[in-house]
Design a protein around this motif. Sequence first.
Motif, PDB file in Angstrom:
ATOM      1  N   MET A 142       0.830  -1.212   0.000  1.00 31.48           N
ATOM      2  CA  MET A 142       0.000   0.000   0.000  1.00 31.48           C
ATOM      3  C   MET A 142       0.860   1.254   0.000  1.00 31.48           C
ATOM      4  SD  MET A 142      -3.230  -0.990   2.475  1.00 31.48           S
ATOM      5  CE  MET A 142      -2.241  -1.480   3.877  1.00 31.48           C
ATOM      6  N   ALA A 143       2.013   1.197   0.671  1.00 34.86           N
ATOM      7  CA  ALA A 143       2.910   2.355   0.715  1.00 34.86           C
ATOM      8  C   ALA A 143       3.450   2.698  -0.667  1.00 34.86           C
ATOM      9  CB  ALA A 143       4.065   2.085   1.679  1.00 34.86           C
ATOM     10  N   ILE A 144       3.700   1.675  -1.485  1.00 37.01           N
ATOM     11  CA  ILE A 144       4.200   1.906  -2.848  1.00 37.01           C
ATOM     12  C   ILE A 144       3.184   2.714  -3.652  1.00 37.01           C
ATOM     13  CG2 ILE A 144       4.724   0.765  -5.050  1.00 37.01           C
ATOM     14  CD1 ILE A 144       5.979  -1.501  -3.353  1.00 37.01           C
ATOM     15  N   TRP A 145       1.914   2.335  -3.562  1.00 31.96           N
ATOM     16  CA  TRP A 145       0.872   3.067  -4.290  1.00 31.96           C
ATOM     17  C   TRP A 145       0.780   4.513  -3.804  1.00 31.96           C
ATOM     18  CZ3 TRP A 145      -1.580   2.015  -8.653  1.00 31.96           C
ATOM     19  CH2 TRP A 145      -1.684   0.680  -9.091  1.00 31.96           C
ATOM     20  N   GLN A 146       1.001   4.735  -2.515  1.00 35.14           N
ATOM     21  CA  GLN A 146       0.908   6.081  -1.965  1.00 35.14           C
ATOM     22  C   GLN A 146       2.132   6.925  -2.305  1.00 35.14           C
ATOM     23  OE1 GLN A 146      -1.706   7.508  -0.329  1.00 35.14           O
ATOM     24  NE2 GLN A 146      -2.851   5.635  -0.741  1.00 35.14           N
ATOM     25  N   ALA A 147       3.287   6.287  -2.407  1.00 38.63           N
ATOM     26  CA  ALA A 147       4.539   7.028  -2.567  1.00 38.63           C
ATOM     27  C   ALA A 147       4.839   7.403  -4.016  1.00 38.63           C
ATOM     28  CB  ALA A 147       5.701   6.211  -1.998  1.00 38.63           C
ATOM     29  N   ILE A 148       4.320   6.641  -4.978  1.00 34.26           N
ATOM     30  CA  ILE A 148       4.648   6.862  -6.393  1.00 34.26           C
ATOM     31  C   ILE A 148       3.451   7.488  -7.094  1.00 34.26           C
ATOM     32  CG2 ILE A 148       5.376   5.768  -8.549  1.00 34.26           C
ATOM     33  CD1 ILE A 148       6.678   3.574  -6.870  1.00 34.26           C
ATOM     34  N   ASP A 149       3.667   8.645  -7.679  1.00 32.89           N
ATOM     35  CA  ASP A 149       2.569   9.363  -8.343  1.00 32.89           C
ATOM     36  C   ASP A 149       2.200   8.760  -9.692  1.00 32.89           C
ATOM     37  OD1 ASP A 149       2.304  11.209  -6.278  1.00 32.89           O
ATOM     38  OD2 ASP A 149       3.854  12.520  -7.120  1.00 32.89           O
ATOM     39  N   ASP A 150       3.219   8.271 -10.415  1.00 32.96           N
ATOM     40  CA  ASP A 150       2.947   7.688 -11.729  1.00 32.96           C
ATOM     41  C   ASP A 150       2.201   6.365 -11.564  1.00 32.96           C
ATOM     42  OD1 ASP A 150       3.951   5.711 -14.055  1.00 32.96           O
ATOM     43  OD2 ASP A 150       3.938   7.781 -14.808  1.00 32.96           O
TER      44      ASP A 150
END
Length: 242
Positions: A142-150
């Motif tokens: 879930m953190a990956i989805w939150q941290a990366i805008d693209d």
Amino acid sequence: MAKIEKFANPTRFLRLQEKVQLWLVAITVILFAVGLYYSLVKAPADYQQGETVRIMFVHVPAAWGATMVYAVMALSSAIGIIFRHPLADLSAKAAAPIGAVFTFLALFTGALWGKPMWGTYWVWDARLTSFFVLFLLYLGYMAIWQAIDDHHRAARIAAIVALVGAINLPIIKFSVDWWNSLHQPSIMSMKGSSVHSSILIPLLIMALAYSFLFLTLHLLSLRAELRKHKIRQLQMQAAKRV
């Protein structure tokens, strides 16, 4: 394959979701009502554990549900990588928070159950450790989805993390067989179950209830993700025109 592709179409999926949502909610409520009645009223107390054994009817199905949801997430991620279908990536993204809640519930109820049985809330045995790793995998995903805008980059990195993390699923399943553990062997195995029907039936009903709860919440969450994805596309199109 054609039928699967038909429902993978976002517009058709949204129509189907609207049609089945109320039925799924009704089935979920009925299953939980029946499951909790048999778990809290009909199932006998254990001769050693007493009434505390009833925590099992929440804990075990939550643990089953947590691993099932991660398997769904990993499968959706694989489909997203292979076929590059955006609905698969959104399906994995929508499943992650639900799986994280199931995992936390299993860890929390396990701690409550462990205190009177083991004399402590937590021990770093193989199953508990591997299950805690599962919780961290959910949080990391879930953190990956939150941290990366693209969106596309986030989907690819998150999918790789989900697939690599799937290695943990058989470790959770077979940890009590491979290493010394305070946990009892798995209730369900290839040889069936040695658990008495008065315990097994409520467990299976509750497991089914958790499954329908996941399906209900997953479809709702996926619907929300599709709408956010559509808004994002419209915003990008509008930005290009400026």
